[in-house]
Design a protein around this motif. Structure first.
Motif, PDB file in Angstrom:
ATOM      1  N   ALA A   6       0.831  -1.202   0.000  1.00  0.00           N
ATOM      2  CA  ALA A   6       0.000   0.000   0.000  1.00  0.00           C
ATOM      3  C   ALA A   6       0.863   1.248   0.000  1.00  0.00           C
ATOM      4  CB  ALA A   6      -0.938  -0.022   1.197  1.00  0.00           C
ATOM      5  N   ALA A   7       1.941   1.208   0.787  1.00  0.00           N
ATOM      6  CA  ALA A   7       2.842   2.351   0.829  1.00  0.00           C
ATOM      7  C   ALA A   7       3.490   2.592  -0.516  1.00  0.00           C
ATOM      8  CB  ALA A   7       3.907   2.124   1.911  1.00  0.00           C
ATOM      9  N   ALA A   8       3.915   1.502  -1.150  1.00  0.00           N
ATOM     10  CA  ALA A   8       4.549   1.629  -2.468  1.00  0.00           C
ATOM     11  C   ALA A   8       3.563   2.173  -3.484  1.00  0.00           C
ATOM     12  CB  ALA A   8       5.090   0.276  -2.916  1.00  0.00           C
ATOM     13  N   GLY A   9       2.287   1.705  -3.375  1.00  0.00           N
ATOM     14  CA  GLY A   9       1.269   2.203  -4.294  1.00  0.00           C
ATOM     15  C   GLY A   9       1.018   3.679  -4.108  1.00  0.00           C
ATOM     16  N   GLY A  10       0.959   4.119  -2.842  1.00  0.00           N
ATOM     17  CA  GLY A  10       0.759   5.545  -2.588  1.00  0.00           C
ATOM     18  C   GLY A  10       1.921   6.376  -3.085  1.00  0.00           C
ATOM     19  N   TRP A  11       3.148   5.866  -2.863  1.00  0.00           N
ATOM     20  CA  TRP A  11       4.348   6.571  -3.339  1.00  0.00           C
ATOM     21  C   TRP A  11       4.317   6.706  -4.863  1.00  0.00           C
ATOM     22  CZ3 TRP A  11       8.210   9.466  -1.639  1.00  0.00           C
ATOM     23  CH2 TRP A  11       9.337   9.619  -2.431  1.00  0.00           C
ATOM     24  N   PHE A  12       3.875   5.620  -5.564  1.00  0.00           N
ATOM     25  CA  PHE A  12       3.810   5.670  -7.028  1.00  0.00           C
ATOM     26  C   PHE A  12       2.798   6.725  -7.474  1.00  0.00           C
ATOM     27  CE2 PHE A  12       1.470   4.396 -10.843  1.00  0.00           C
ATOM     28  CZ  PHE A  12       2.493   4.440 -11.771  1.00  0.00           C
ATOM     29  N   LEU A  13       1.592   6.725  -6.841  1.00  0.00           N
ATOM     30  CA  LEU A  13       0.551   7.676  -7.228  1.00  0.00           C
ATOM     31  C   LEU A  13       0.981   9.112  -6.975  1.00  0.00           C
ATOM     32  CD1 LEU A  13      -2.653   5.832  -5.966  1.00  0.00           C
ATOM     33  CD2 LEU A  13      -1.872   6.066  -8.319  1.00  0.00           C
ATOM     34  N   LEU A  14       1.814   9.307  -5.930  1.00  0.00           N
ATOM     35  CA  LEU A  14       2.279  10.651  -5.615  1.00  0.00           C
ATOM     36  C   LEU A  14       3.355  11.108  -6.580  1.00  0.00           C
ATOM     37  CD1 LEU A  14       2.173  13.023  -3.594  1.00  0.00           C
ATOM     38  CD2 LEU A  14       3.961  11.856  -2.279  1.00  0.00           C
ATOM     39  N   LYS A  15       4.255  10.179  -6.945  1.00  0.00           N
ATOM     40  CA  LYS A  15       5.399  10.548  -7.765  1.00  0.00           C
ATOM     41  C   LYS A  15       5.163  10.355  -9.274  1.00  0.00           C
ATOM     42  CE  LYS A  15       8.229  11.876  -4.557  1.00  0.00           C
ATOM     43  NZ  LYS A  15       8.695  13.284  -4.521  1.00  0.00           N
ATOM     44  N   ASP A  16       4.044   9.746  -9.642  1.00  0.00           N
ATOM     45  CA  ASP A  16       3.761   9.517 -11.053  1.00  0.00           C
ATOM     46  C   ASP A  16       3.587  10.856 -11.769  1.00  0.00           C
ATOM     47  OD1 ASP A  16       2.938   8.635 -13.527  1.00  0.00           O
ATOM     48  OD2 ASP A  16       0.893   8.165 -12.890  1.00  0.00           O
ATOM     49  N   MET A  17       4.412  11.121 -12.747  1.00  0.00           N
ATOM     50  CA  MET A  17       4.352  12.381 -13.504  1.00  0.00           C
ATOM     51  C   MET A  17       4.083  12.152 -14.990  1.00  0.00           C
ATOM     52  SD  MET A  17       4.813  14.530 -11.084  1.00  0.00           S
ATOM     53  CE  MET A  17       5.105  16.080 -11.965  1.00  0.00           C
ATOM     54  N   THR A  18       3.655  10.931 -15.341  1.00  0.00           N
ATOM     55  CA  THR A  18       3.449  10.577 -16.744  1.00  0.00           C
ATOM     56  C   THR A  18       1.982  10.759 -17.125  1.00  0.00           C
ATOM     57  OG1 THR A  18       5.219   8.947 -16.608  1.00  0.00           O
ATOM     58  CG2 THR A  18       3.710   8.786 -18.490  1.00  0.00           C
ATOM     59  N   ALA A  19       1.740  11.468 -18.208  1.00  0.00           N
ATOM     60  CA  ALA A  19       0.374  11.707 -18.673  1.00  0.00           C
ATOM     61  C   ALA A  19      -0.182  10.448 -19.335  1.00  0.00           C
ATOM     62  CB  ALA A  19       0.348  12.863 -19.662  1.00  0.00           C
ATOM     63  N   PRO A  20      -1.496  10.278 -19.362  1.00  0.00           N
ATOM     64  CA  PRO A  20      -2.094   9.113 -20.018  1.00  0.00           C
ATOM     65  C   PRO A  20      -1.727   9.049 -21.496  1.00  0.00           C
ATOM     66  CG  PRO A  20      -3.719  10.239 -18.652  1.00  0.00           C
ATOM     67  CD  PRO A  20      -2.511  11.127 -18.717  1.00  0.00           C
ATOM     68  N   ALA A  21      -1.601   7.830 -21.996  1.00  0.00           N
ATOM     69  CA  ALA A  21      -1.331   7.613 -23.425  1.00  0.00           C
ATOM     70  C   ALA A  21      -2.662   7.559 -24.176  1.00  0.00           C
ATOM     71  CB  ALA A  21      -0.567   6.321 -23.622  1.00  0.00           C
ATOM     72  N   VAL A  22      -2.697   8.240 -25.321  1.00  0.00           N
ATOM     73  CA  VAL A  22      -3.897   8.287 -26.153  1.00  0.00           C
ATOM     74  C   VAL A  22      -3.588   7.584 -27.477  1.00  0.00           C
ATOM     75  CG1 VAL A  22      -5.585   9.748 -27.317  1.00  0.00           C
ATOM     76  CG2 VAL A  22      -4.619  10.467 -25.125  1.00  0.00           C
ATOM     77  N   THR A  23      -4.371   6.559 -27.814  1.00  0.00           N
ATOM     78  CA  THR A  23      -4.154   5.806 -29.054  1.00  0.00           C
ATOM     79  C   THR A  23      -5.394   5.889 -29.927  1.00  0.00           C
ATOM     80  OG1 THR A  23      -2.729   4.241 -27.883  1.00  0.00           O
ATOM     81  CG2 THR A  23      -3.553   3.562 -30.045  1.00  0.00           C
ATOM     82  N   PHE A  24      -5.163   6.298 -31.169  1.00  0.00           N
ATOM     83  CA  PHE A  24      -6.240   6.375 -32.159  1.00  0.00           C
ATOM     84  C   PHE A  24      -5.694   5.809 -33.456  1.00  0.00           C
ATOM     85  CE2 PHE A  24      -8.604   8.952 -35.417  1.00  0.00           C
ATOM     86  CZ  PHE A  24      -9.855   8.392 -35.190  1.00  0.00           C
ATOM     87  N   ASP A  25      -6.217   4.663 -33.893  1.00  0.00           N
ATOM     88  CA  ASP A  25      -5.620   3.930 -35.005  1.00  0.00           C
ATOM     89  C   ASP A  25      -5.946   4.516 -36.371  1.00  0.00           C
ATOM     90  OD1 ASP A  25      -4.411   2.155 -33.304  1.00  0.00           O
ATOM     91  OD2 ASP A  25      -6.095   0.754 -33.296  1.00  0.00           O
ATOM     92  N   HIS A  26      -6.932   5.407 -36.443  1.00  0.00           N
ATOM     93  CA  HIS A  26      -7.328   5.928 -37.742  1.00  0.00           C
ATOM     94  C   HIS A  26      -6.656   7.269 -38.000  1.00  0.00           C
ATOM     95  CE1 HIS A  26     -10.411   5.051 -40.884  1.00  0.00           C
ATOM     96  NE2 HIS A  26     -10.063   6.260 -41.236  1.00  0.00           N
ATOM     97  N   SER A  27      -6.388   7.556 -39.269  1.00  0.00           N
ATOM     98  CA  SER A  27      -5.832   8.852 -39.649  1.00  0.00           C
ATOM     99  C   SER A  27      -6.399   9.240 -41.002  1.00  0.00           C
ATOM    100  CB  SER A  27      -4.299   8.798 -39.717  1.00  0.00           C
ATOM    101  OG  SER A  27      -3.886   7.859 -40.697  1.00  0.00           O
ATOM    102  N   GLY A  28      -6.326  10.530 -41.295  1.00  0.00           N
ATOM    103  CA  GLY A  28      -6.835  10.992 -42.589  1.00  0.00           C
ATOM    104  C   GLY A  28      -8.344  11.108 -42.582  1.00  0.00           C
TER     105      GLY A  28
END
Length: 428
Positions: A6-28
Motif C-alpha cells: 500500500a505504501a509503495a502504491g501511494g508513493w507511485f501515485l504521488l510521484k507519477d508524472m506521466t500523462a495518459p497515453a492516447v491511441t487512435f488507429d485511424h488517420s486521414g
C-alpha cells in the motif's frame, strides 16, 4: 500500519508524472457511419476523458466523462453523426487525466490533437463483368471497379462474405458461390465496398439463377461397417457409447464442426493467395469411377432398412485401385495437411481468390504445408480414413470455404466461359 504494498502504491501515485497515453488507429479521412474508437491508458488509472471537435473558430464537446472507478485502460467512442458537420478538415482534441496524486491530487493531464477530414460519401461500385448465370451449388466470378481506395469489398450471400481481390489493372475480382443450402427464393447476393472512412455501399447483384436438381440416394450402414470404423468413431465421438450413436454423432455434430472449421480457415487471409496460381485444365483422379456425386441427398438406413439419418454429400467420390496416387488438380499452394474429423487425413490446396481443392480420406501424404505444387503432382494416396467405408478419394472444391460443384471446375469450357474470360476483363 500501512502494508509495504500500500505504501509503495501511494508513493507511485504521488510521484507519477506521466500523462495518459492516447491511441487512435485511424488517420486521414473518417466517416460518420461508425463512431471513432479511442484508447486511453495509464498505470494510475484513467479518471477523466474529454473529446472536442474544432472546426475553424467553432468548437464543440462531443464526449466527456469522469470515471468513478480507476481502470488502467479505457476504450471510448466518439460519435460525429449528431454534429451534422459538412465534409472537410477538422481537429479532434482528446484530453485525458489519470488517477495519480500529482499536481495536488488533480492528476497528470495530457492532450492529443488529431487532424482529420470528414468523408461522408460512400464509394461507387461499377460492375464490369457478370457471370452468364450461376447454378445452385455452383460458382461465379464478378469483376468490378471502385471509385476510391477501400478497406474491403466483395460479395455477401446471407451471413457469408466473400472478399474481392484487386488485380494489377486496379479492378477487383471476386469468386462467390450459390450454396446448396440456399433456394432461388432466398439467394440474394450483394456486392459491397467499405472505404477508408468507413462509408459502406451495398447493392444487389442481378445474377441469373439456374436451378439444378440433385439426385437422392439411400446409403446402407450395416453393422460390419460400424465394426470396421469402431476405433475411429470412438475417437470422433467419445461421449457416445455405441458405434451407431458415435456414427450418428460424427455424421452430424462432427460434420457441422468440420464445416465451420473450413469456413474459418478459408476466411483467414494467410491461407488465401490474392491472385490465381493456376492455368489450364483441372484434373481428376486418373482411371477412376464416380461412386457418389456432389449434392447427392443421402438417406441413411440400418441393416433393417430403417431410416437413421440424412445428409447431403458435398464432393465427388472417386475410386480407383487401393492406395492410388492422387494428383493435384491444379497448381497451387498447400495450406492444410492434417486430420479433420469426417474427412480423415486431408490435404487442401489454395489456388487463389478463395478457390481451394480438397483431397479427403487419404492413407498417406506426399506434401507438407507451404509446398508449391504443380498440376498433376502427387499429394498423397487414397484410403479409408474418416467416415469412408471403402478406399476412395473425396474430391472437393471450395469457394471461400463453401463446397461447390467440382464438375464445373473439371469442365474446361465452363472454366473459360465463367472464370478465365471474366478474369481477363479485369486486366484491361
Amino acid at each position: 500500519m500501512l502494508s509495504v504494498a500500500a505504501a509503495a502504491g501511494g508513493w507511485f501515485l504521488l510521484k507519477d508524472m506521466t500523462a495518459p497515453a492516447v491511441t487512435f488507429d485511424h488517420s486521414g479521412n473518417v466517416g460518420v457511419s461508425q463512431p471513432l474508437s479511442i484508447t486511453l491508458e495509464d498505470q494510475a488509472g484513467i479518471r477523466y476523458a474529454k473529446a472536442t471537435v474544432r472546426r475553424g473558430d467553432h468548437s464543440e464537446v462531443v464526449y466527456e466523462n469522469k470515471f468513478p472507478v480507476l481502470e488502467g485502460r479505457r476504450d471510448i467512442t466518439v460519435d460525429l453523426k449528431p454534429l451534422k458537420m459538412p465534409e472537410g478538415p477538422f481537429e479532434l482534441e482528446i484530453e485525458a487525466r489519470d488517477g495519480s496524486f500529482a499536481l495536488f491530487g488533480y492528476g497528470n493531464s495530457g492532450k492529443k490533437v488529431l487532424k482529420l477530414s470528414l468523408d461522408s460519401q460512400a464509394p461507387r461500385i461499377t460492375v464490369r463483368t457478370m457471370p452468364p448465370n450461376i447454378r445452385r451449388g455452383g460458382s461465379a466470378l464478378v469483376s468490378y471497379t471502385v471509385s476510391e481506395d477501400v478497406s474491403s469489398s466483395g460479395v455477401k450471400v446471407g451471413s457469408l462474405y466473400f472478399p474481392g481481390y484487386r488485380m494489377a489493372s486496379g479492378a477487383y475480382a471476386c469468386l462467390f458461390p450459390y450454396p446448396l443450402s440456399f433456394t432461388s427464393a432466398d439467394y440474394r447476393p450483394e456486392i459491397t465496398a467499405t472505404d477508408l472512412a468507413g462509408n459502406v455501399t451495398t447493392s444487389r447483384l442481378p445474377v441469373r439463377l439456374a436451378n439444378r436438381v440433385y439426385k437422392a440416394d439411400t446409403l446402407n450402414i450395416p453393422d460390419s461397417f460400424l465394426n470396421f470404423k469402431a476405433p475411429e468413431l470412438a475417437q470422433l465421438c467419445p461421449e457416445k457409447d455405441t458405434p451407431l450413436d458415435q456414427y450418428l454423432c460424427s455424421n452430424n455434430k462432427v460434420r457441422a464442426s468440420n464445416d465451420e472449421t473450413l469456413l474459418k480457415f478459408a476466411a483467414d487471409p494467410a491461407n488465401v493467395s490474392t491472385s490465381f496460381l493456376w492455368s489450364g485444365t483441372f484434373r481428376r483422379l486418373p482411371r477412376s469411377a464416380v461412386k457418389a456425386g456432389f449434392g447427392d441427398f443421402r438417406t441413411y438406413v440400418d441393416g433393417a432398412r430403417q431410416k437413421i439419418d440424412e445428409q447431403t454429400h458435398m464432393g465427388l467420390d472417386l475410386a480407383s485401385v487401393a492406395k492410388a496416387e492422387i494428383p493435384a488438380s491444379q497448381a497451387g499452394r498447400v495450406v492444410w495437411v492434417d486430420y479433420l474429423g469426417i474427412h480423415g487425413n486431408m490435404v487442401l490446396i489454395d489456388h487463389g481468390l478463395g478457390l481451394m481443392t480438397q483431397y479427403s480420406h487419404l492413407s498417406e501424404y506426399s506434401v507438407k504445408v507451404g509446398d508449391e505444387v504443380t498440376a498433376g503432382q502427387t499429394v498423397g494416396r487414397t484410403g479409408t480414413s474418416g467416415l469412408a467405408g471403402g478406399d476412395h478419394l473425396h474430391c472437393g472444391v471450395l469457394v471461400g470455404g463453401v463446397p461447390v460443384q467440382p464438375l464445373e471446375w473439371l469442365d474446361p469450357h465452363w472454366v473459360k466461359d465463367n472464370i478465365t474470360s471474366r478474369l481477363d476483363n479485369t486486366q484491361r
